[in-house]
Design an enzyme around this catalytic site. Structure first.
Site, PDB file in Angstrom:
ATOM      1  N   ARG A  21     106.913 -57.090 -49.032  1.00 31.23           N
ATOM      2  CA  ARG A  21     107.627 -58.136 -49.776  1.00 31.23           C
ATOM      3  C   ARG A  21     107.096 -58.167 -51.205  1.00 31.23           C
ATOM      4  O   ARG A  21     105.887 -58.084 -51.431  1.00 31.23           O
ATOM      5  CB  ARG A  21     107.403 -59.500 -49.109  1.00 31.23           C
ATOM      6  CG  ARG A  21     107.871 -60.697 -49.913  1.00 31.23           C
ATOM      7  CD  ARG A  21     109.376 -60.767 -50.003  1.00 31.23           C
ATOM      8  NE  ARG A  21     109.832 -61.987 -50.667  1.00 31.23           N
ATOM      9  CZ  ARG A  21     111.107 -62.285 -50.869  1.00 31.23           C
ATOM     10  NH1 ARG A  21     112.048 -61.462 -50.429  1.00 31.23           N
ATOM     11  NH2 ARG A  21     111.452 -63.397 -51.498  1.00 31.23           N
ATOM     12  N   GLY A  22     108.011 -58.269 -52.154  1.00 33.32           N
ATOM     13  CA  GLY A  22     107.562 -58.484 -53.523  1.00 33.32           C
ATOM     14  C   GLY A  22     108.001 -57.405 -54.484  1.00 33.32           C
ATOM     15  O   GLY A  22     107.734 -56.222 -54.271  1.00 33.32           O
ATOM     16  N   GLU A  23     108.692 -57.827 -55.518  1.00 34.67           N
ATOM     17  CA  GLU A  23     109.152 -56.889 -56.538  1.00 34.67           C
ATOM     18  C   GLU A  23     107.975 -56.271 -57.286  1.00 34.67           C
ATOM     19  O   GLU A  23     108.048 -55.130 -57.745  1.00 34.67           O
ATOM     20  CB  GLU A  23     110.065 -57.621 -57.520  1.00 34.67           C
ATOM     21  CG  GLU A  23     110.892 -56.706 -58.402  1.00 34.67           C
ATOM     22  CD  GLU A  23     111.970 -55.981 -57.627  1.00 34.67           C
ATOM     23  OE1 GLU A  23     112.442 -54.945 -58.126  1.00 34.67           O
ATOM     24  OE2 GLU A  23     112.334 -56.450 -56.531  1.00 34.67           O
ATOM     25  N   GLU A  24     106.873 -57.029 -57.381  1.00 36.23           N
ATOM     26  CA  GLU A  24     105.740 -56.540 -58.163  1.00 36.23           C
ATOM     27  C   GLU A  24     105.061 -55.349 -57.499  1.00 36.23           C
ATOM     28  O   GLU A  24     104.427 -54.528 -58.178  1.00 36.23           O
ATOM     29  CB  GLU A  24     104.721 -57.670 -58.391  1.00 36.23           C
ATOM     30  CG  GLU A  24     103.905 -58.092 -57.171  1.00 36.23           C
ATOM     31  CD  GLU A  24     104.688 -58.976 -56.214  1.00 36.23           C
ATOM     32  OE1 GLU A  24     104.123 -59.359 -55.166  1.00 36.23           O
ATOM     33  OE2 GLU A  24     105.856 -59.290 -56.516  1.00 36.23           O
ATOM     34  N   ILE A  25     105.137 -55.233 -56.172  1.00 37.88           N
ATOM     35  CA  ILE A  25     104.543 -54.058 -55.522  1.00 37.88           C
ATOM     36  C   ILE A  25     105.596 -52.994 -55.202  1.00 37.88           C
ATOM     37  O   ILE A  25     105.248 -51.841 -54.972  1.00 37.88           O
ATOM     38  CB  ILE A  25     103.769 -54.439 -54.242  1.00 37.88           C
ATOM     39  CG1 ILE A  25     104.710 -54.977 -53.166  1.00 37.88           C
ATOM     40  CG2 ILE A  25     102.674 -55.424 -54.545  1.00 37.88           C
ATOM     41  CD1 ILE A  25     104.025 -55.153 -51.821  1.00 37.88           C
ATOM     42  N   ARG A  26     106.875 -53.386 -55.209  1.00 34.24           N
ATOM     43  CA  ARG A  26     107.935 -52.423 -54.911  1.00 34.24           C
ATOM     44  C   ARG A  26     107.927 -51.265 -55.907  1.00 34.24           C
ATOM     45  O   ARG A  26     108.040 -50.098 -55.528  1.00 34.24           O
ATOM     46  CB  ARG A  26     109.301 -53.112 -54.929  1.00 34.24           C
ATOM     47  CG  ARG A  26     110.481 -52.134 -54.816  1.00 34.24           C
ATOM     48  CD  ARG A  26     111.808 -52.842 -54.936  1.00 34.24           C
ATOM     49  NE  ARG A  26     112.017 -53.741 -53.830  1.00 34.24           N
ATOM     50  CZ  ARG A  26     112.500 -53.364 -52.642  1.00 34.24           C
ATOM     51  NH1 ARG A  26     112.780 -52.096 -52.426  1.00 34.24           N
ATOM     52  NH2 ARG A  26     112.676 -54.251 -51.688  1.00 34.24           N
ATOM     53  N   GLY A  53     119.416 -59.522 -46.600  1.00 25.00           N
ATOM     54  CA  GLY A  53     120.292 -60.184 -45.644  1.00 25.00           C
ATOM     55  C   GLY A  53     119.569 -60.611 -44.391  1.00 25.00           C
ATOM     56  O   GLY A  53     118.351 -60.614 -44.307  1.00 25.00           O
ATOM     57  N   GLU A  86     110.794 -59.472 -39.092  1.00 25.89           N
ATOM     58  CA  GLU A  86     110.476 -58.059 -38.861  1.00 25.89           C
ATOM     59  C   GLU A  86     109.240 -57.911 -37.987  1.00 25.89           C
ATOM     60  O   GLU A  86     109.244 -57.139 -37.028  1.00 25.89           O
ATOM     61  CB  GLU A  86     110.242 -57.345 -40.196  1.00 25.89           C
ATOM     62  CG  GLU A  86     111.500 -56.885 -40.890  1.00 25.89           C
ATOM     63  CD  GLU A  86     111.206 -56.099 -42.146  1.00 25.89           C
ATOM     64  OE1 GLU A  86     112.150 -55.513 -42.691  1.00 25.89           O
ATOM     65  OE2 GLU A  86     110.035 -56.063 -42.586  1.00 25.89           O
TER      66      GLU A  86
END
Length: 363
Positions: A21-26, A53, A86
């Site tokens: 989770r997280g744009e900063e680690i993506r 979703g 998940e």
């Protein structure tokens, strides 16, 4: 939407499911980890879109397709309802011994994840306030189950590059265990299938030719040249050369040691691999085009390798089996009609190599 790395082995390779989770680690840690997995030929599944979703059916399918899951716990992981769902599904698969989970603690402490404390805990309880009691209980049980497993931690001052290398090394170690088990299972299935096919081909001369070729596929794993002996034997003894009866039902044929439902699923992959191995063994042949051996100048260095007649028949027959496998798996017609499709391809093969066919049948 998921991105799956390419296949690298004949034996089915277990997939690795990445949960985070997280744009900063993506765009940082996760992208570097994905690159490293791909460089080492490790199949993985990773969500491309941040907004994923709430399709739990699709979620369960993605997890069930995997043998290993990497759960990257970061401070923002617990703020996602989808991420929490998940790991609940992962716990179910772990309890059924169908999945191995490796927790990755990315700048969070394992005890904070397990005990829902610290920054991780704040995010979790903020989400819990908007959720039902039974759901919270499932999340807590899943967090405890997964975070208490042997994992890897990235602490302050440690290089992310070295950490990624350690993760890849651990994943390779785990996958080697699964691959070994799959190979043993594959070998057992091969032996069982071979016994059944030998008996079945002898007992049922009207079986479609594809059964013989599945047998050839397994023999070819031991010796590529054994395929010539199989073809010669089939031609001389007249196996599967007679047309099938109009009312033939593949489902009604009893072949000792074979589960036909599993057999039809195995066949397409078997035929594809046989075709590739045969093409490679015969020389410089492009599998993506039809091979025209007629009137080919044999003294030209750039011309395809000159092949004995039986090998020409073998090559064309593998193409036939590729068509047969495709129709078996793709069409929605009855199995009786599938049998007619197989015979149609066989008749085309006989006409193309009529002289060879007539000569070998008379032997």
């Amino acid at each position: 939407m998921t991105s799956v790395s390419p296949r690298y082995r004949n034996v089915p390779v277990p997939k690795v499911f990445l949960s985070f989770r997280g744009e900063e680690i993506r765009h940082g840690f996760i992208s570097h980890l994905a690159d490293a997995l791909e460089r080492y030929g490790i199949m993985f599944i990773i969500d491309k879109d941040e907004q994923r979703g709430n399709d739990l059916t699709s979620l369960l399918l993605r997890i069930k397709e995997s043998k290993v899951a990497l759960v990257i716990f970061s401070s923002r992981f617990a703020e996602s309802r989808f991420c929490m769902d998940e790991i609940v599904k992962m716990k179910e698969c772990v309890d059924e011994r169908k999945l191995l989970v490796i927790p990755i603690f990315y700048k969070v402490r394992a005890r904070d994840v397990s005990g829902r404390t610290g920054d991780f805990g704040k995010k979790f309880w903020a989400l819990a306030q908007k959720s039902r009691g039974c759901q919270i209980k499932e999340w807590m049980e899943a967090l405890e189950c997964i975070s208490n497993k042997m994992g890897l931690s990235l602490g302050d001052g440690r290089s992310e590059a070295d950490f990624i290398k350690e993760i890849v090394k651990e994943v390779e170690r785990v996958l080697a265990t699964f691959t070994s088990e799959d190979t043993e299972d594959h070998h057992c299935q091969t032996v069982k299938l071979l016994k059944g096919l030998v008996v079945g081909c002898l007992a049922h001369q009207e079986l479609p030719l594809v059964l013989v070729f599945t047998q050839v596929y397994y023999y070819v794993k031991f010796s590529i040249f054994f395929i010539e002996e199989i073809f010669s034997s089939c031609f001389r003894k007249g196996f599967v050369l007679k047309p099938c009866k109009e009312d033939l039902q593949i489902n009604s044929i009893s072949i000792p040691g074979i589960d036909l439902e599993n057999f039809k699923n195995m066949m397409q992959q078997a035929m594809y691999e046989l075709n590739q191995m045969l093409l490679q063994s015969l020389g410089n042949i492009d599998p993506h085009r039809d091979v025209a051996f007629e009137n080919q100048p044999q003294d030209q260095p750039d011309s395809p390798i000159a092949l004995p007649e039986e090998r020409r028949v073998a090559l064309e027959a593998t193409k036939f089996c590729g068509h047969a496998a495709y129709w078996w798996n793709q069409t929605k017609t009855t199995r009786a009609r599938i049998g007619k499709v197989l015979i149609h391809f066989w008749e085309k093969l006989k006409k193309k190599f009529k002289d060879t066919y007539d000569r070998t049948v008379r032997i």
